[in-house]
Design a protein around this motif. Structure first.
Motif, PDB file in Angstrom:
ATOM      1  N   HIS A  10      -4.515   5.175  -1.625  1.00  0.00           N
ATOM      2  CA  HIS A  10      -4.222   4.440  -2.860  1.00  0.00           C
ATOM      3  C   HIS A  10      -5.385   3.518  -3.248  1.00  0.00           C
ATOM      4  CE1 HIS A  10      -1.587   3.010  -5.995  1.00  0.00           C
ATOM      5  NE2 HIS A  10      -1.906   1.768  -5.675  1.00  0.00           N
ATOM      6  N   ILE A  31      -8.185   5.351  -5.117  1.00  0.00           N
ATOM      7  CA  ILE A  31      -7.989   5.536  -6.558  1.00  0.00           C
ATOM      8  C   ILE A  31      -8.404   4.272  -7.298  1.00  0.00           C
ATOM      9  CG2 ILE A  31      -6.262   5.843  -8.372  1.00  0.00           C
ATOM     10  CD1 ILE A  31      -4.739   7.693  -6.495  1.00  0.00           C
ATOM     11  N   LYS A  32      -8.051   3.114  -6.750  1.00  0.00           N
ATOM     12  CA  LYS A  32      -8.425   1.851  -7.370  1.00  0.00           C
ATOM     13  C   LYS A  32      -9.945   1.710  -7.436  1.00  0.00           C
ATOM     14  CE  LYS A  32      -8.466  -3.094  -6.568  1.00  0.00           C
ATOM     15  NZ  LYS A  32      -9.897  -3.124  -6.696  1.00  0.00           N
ATOM     16  N   LEU A  49      -7.535   9.979 -13.285  1.00  0.00           N
ATOM     17  CA  LEU A  49      -7.216   9.056 -12.193  1.00  0.00           C
ATOM     18  C   LEU A  49      -5.990   8.208 -12.524  1.00  0.00           C
ATOM     19  CD1 LEU A  49     -10.815   7.927 -11.226  1.00  0.00           C
ATOM     20  CD2 LEU A  49      -9.192   9.090  -9.723  1.00  0.00           C
ATOM     21  N   ILE A  50      -5.881   7.781 -13.773  1.00  0.00           N
ATOM     22  CA  ILE A  50      -4.709   7.013 -14.203  1.00  0.00           C
ATOM     23  C   ILE A  50      -3.447   7.857 -14.030  1.00  0.00           C
ATOM     24  CG2 ILE A  50      -3.540   6.045 -16.235  1.00  0.00           C
ATOM     25  CD1 ILE A  50      -5.634   4.172 -15.252  1.00  0.00           C
ATOM     26  N   SER A  60       1.690   9.304  -8.282  1.00  0.00           N
ATOM     27  CA  SER A  60       1.981   8.877  -6.909  1.00  0.00           C
ATOM     28  C   SER A  60       2.902   7.661  -6.907  1.00  0.00           C
ATOM     29  CB  SER A  60       0.692   8.586  -6.140  1.00  0.00           C
ATOM     30  OG  SER A  60       0.044   7.448  -6.653  1.00  0.00           O
ATOM     31  N   SER A  61       2.758   6.779  -7.885  1.00  0.00           N
ATOM     32  CA  SER A  61       3.647   5.616  -7.980  1.00  0.00           C
ATOM     33  C   SER A  61       5.062   6.047  -8.336  1.00  0.00           C
ATOM     34  CB  SER A  61       3.124   4.627  -9.025  1.00  0.00           C
ATOM     35  OG  SER A  61       1.864   4.137  -8.643  1.00  0.00           O
ATOM     36  N   ASN A 108      -2.539   8.231 -10.386  1.00  0.00           N
ATOM     37  CA  ASN A 108      -1.967   6.981  -9.893  1.00  0.00           C
ATOM     38  C   ASN A 108      -0.517   6.823 -10.363  1.00  0.00           C
ATOM     39  OD1 ASN A 108      -2.066   4.567  -8.482  1.00  0.00           O
ATOM     40  ND2 ASN A 108      -2.692   3.408 -10.275  1.00  0.00           N
ATOM     41  N   LYS A 109      -0.244   7.163 -11.611  1.00  0.00           N
ATOM     42  CA  LYS A 109       1.127   7.089 -12.135  1.00  0.00           C
ATOM     43  C   LYS A 109       2.041   8.055 -11.387  1.00  0.00           C
ATOM     44  CE  LYS A 109       0.266   5.651 -16.897  1.00  0.00           C
ATOM     45  NZ  LYS A 109       0.311   6.068 -18.311  1.00  0.00           N
ATOM     46  N   SER A 150       0.846  -1.184   0.000  1.00  0.00           N
ATOM     47  CA  SER A 150       0.000   0.000   0.000  1.00  0.00           C
ATOM     48  C   SER A 150       0.886   1.241   0.000  1.00  0.00           C
ATOM     49  CB  SER A 150      -0.911   0.007   1.228  1.00  0.00           C
ATOM     50  OG  SER A 150      -1.688   1.171   1.243  1.00  0.00           O
TER      51      SER A 150
END
Length: 143
Positions: free
Chosen positions: A9, A12-13, A121-122, A128-129, A125-126, A4
């Motif tokens: 996180h 977002i999923k 959202l994608i 933050s990753s 997510n990218k 996590s």
């Protein structure tokens, strides 16, 4: 065991899952544009995500707490943990002679808005990753 990245996180999923379900529902509406008596459907999930976010971030909600002043009162049902989207019929458009109320302009507009939100959202997510990955790589260089 899944890693996590942050408390949000999973949010977002879930948002991506709901956006995908909404895209499927809008596609179904467009596919049934010529089906007699078909009523367009939609999904509302923003309230479910807001409740989950408030629970994750431990924010106080804007809801007024109810007091149970007598033991004979029906207890308030605790609905936390039931983060479920609601489906509904999107009415308000004039039905054609065959009873179908699908408006292709509305459906394509909703599909475009949903696609933009999905892509945003994608990208979030990218991003933050990528931050998480850079921290790991920087810590490996120090050792």
């Amino acid at each position: 065991m899944a890693l996590s990245i942050s408390r949000t996180h999973g949010l977002i999923k879930d948002a991506l899952d709901y956006r995908a379900a909404r895209q499927d529902m809008i596609s179904s509406n467009i596919a049934n544009a010529d089906t007699p008596f078909y009523r367009p459907r939609d999904i509302r999930f923003e309230d479910a995500l807001a409740s989950k976010a408030a629970d994750l971030l431990k924010k106080d909600s804007d809801n007024l707490a109810l007091a149970q002043t007598d033991g004979a009162h029906i207890p308030l049902k605790n609905e936390k943990g039931s983060y479920k989207p609601t489906t509904f019929f999107r009415d308000g458009h004039m039905a054609r002679n065959d009873g179908n109320s699908v408006d292709l302009d509305v459906e394509t507009t909703e599909m475009s808005k949903n696609s933009i939100m999905f892509n945003a959202l994608i990208q979030a997510n990218k991003k933050s990753s990528a931050i998480f990955k850079s921290v790991i790589e920087a810590s490996q260089k120090v050792n």
